[in-house]
Design an enzyme around this catalytic site. Sequence first.
Site, mmCIF file in Angstrom:
data_model
loop_
_atom_site.group_PDB
_atom_site.id
_atom_site.type_symbol
_atom_site.label_atom_id
_atom_site.label_comp_id
_atom_site.label_asym_id
_atom_site.label_seq_id
_atom_site.Cartn_x
_atom_site.Cartn_y
_atom_site.Cartn_z
ATOM 1 C CG HIS A 240 42.475 39.620 38.956
ATOM 2 N ND1 HIS A 240 43.393 38.629 38.886
ATOM 3 C CD2 HIS A 240 41.615 39.495 38.132
ATOM 4 C CE1 HIS A 240 42.919 37.774 37.581
ATOM 5 N NE2 HIS A 240 41.732 38.444 37.153
HETATM 6 C C1 BDR Z 1 43.975 43.454 36.526
HETATM 7 O O1 BDR Z 1 43.800 43.948 35.573
HETATM 8 C C2 BDR Z 1 42.347 44.635 35.473
HETATM 9 O O2 BDR Z 1 41.501 44.371 34.491
HETATM 10 C C3 BDR Z 1 42.058 44.586 36.778
HETATM 11 O O3 BDR Z 1 41.466 45.641 37.198
HETATM 12 C C4 BDR Z 1 43.146 43.965 37.703
HETATM 13 O O4 BDR Z 1 43.906 45.235 38.499
HETATM 14 C C5 BDR Z 1 43.852 42.077 36.650
HETATM 15 O O5 BDR Z 1 45.016 41.653 35.593
#
Ligand code: BDR
Length: 313
Positions: A240
């Site tokens: 992500h």
């Molecule tokens: C986002 O949520 C967090 O858990 C990760 O670091 C990322 O920024 C993904 O949904």
Amino acid sequence: MSEPRRARRVHVDTDPGLDDLLALAFAAASPELDIVGLTTVAGNAPLEAVTYNALGWCALAGLDVPVGRGADAPLELPRIDATHFHGADGRRGIPLPAPLHAAEADAGAVLRESLTARGAELLIALGPLTNVARLAASDPGLLDGLPVLWMGGSLCGGNVTPAAEFNCHVDPHAVDAVLDSGAALRVIGLDVTGCVRLREAELSAQRWPGTARGAFACALLDALVAAEEIVSGQRAAVLHDPTAIAAALDVDVLRWERRWLAVEAGDGPERGRMLELPGGDGDAPLFACEVHHERVRRLFLERLVDWCAEDAA
Ligand code: BDR
Ligand code: CA
């Protein structure tokens, strides 16, 4: 002969977090980017943990920049974390060197100085937008026209609830404030980041340099695979936050469309749902609709391996 291009100065606001730590490494590994400051925000884990992780990561990376300790809770709603995924310490116990310096108490000041005195041209936000929203409130106009890349939101359903992506879910009021701040916002949501996955087989085929950074990166990726298996049953590392760094390096790894966005702010099952509205006046934010996932994965792995090999330890 043309001049070599100057690195773009960036400030990173983050809640490290397994994928945040990989994103920071990806940014530090990229000569096109010059990280001039960091701020932390409660998100994946409580503020003390994510701030420690940012400081320990700086020690590992040999990066001596101010780190501001930011918001420990959302603007209005109760705090939520993702320790079930990232661990109570935000890094599933993966060792980091001890921090070389303490965090600055005032994240607003660190962020402001990055954008003024240290000349950051781009703000990359990898967590809930609470710090950025606070700055928009305290310094009206400072974000006007500033390029901001934010990993968060989704128009295709959620990962923390059926409705919402985690960063959007944690602080929807902050998302609203940043949408209204005048920033030149690009939203990189689950619609694209969910497609950027390194499968376990690819990871085990990768040779990691036998350095402290190599051990760290490899452990982070293994931990991401283990965590993903718990939440979705799939053995893959979902990149992500690194996808936002890829966009900072090459905006064309994503296909963008202007979308008018809003967020559900109530503390019920719809908390943090991102909505698309019919068009309005002015410029809508750019929303990432498609990703060249192969390019992102390749760039990420190449840079990360180089960064690990550079480490003399
Ligand atoms: C986002 O949520 C967090 O858990 C990760 O670091 C990322 O920024 C993904 O949904
Ligand atoms: Ca994050």
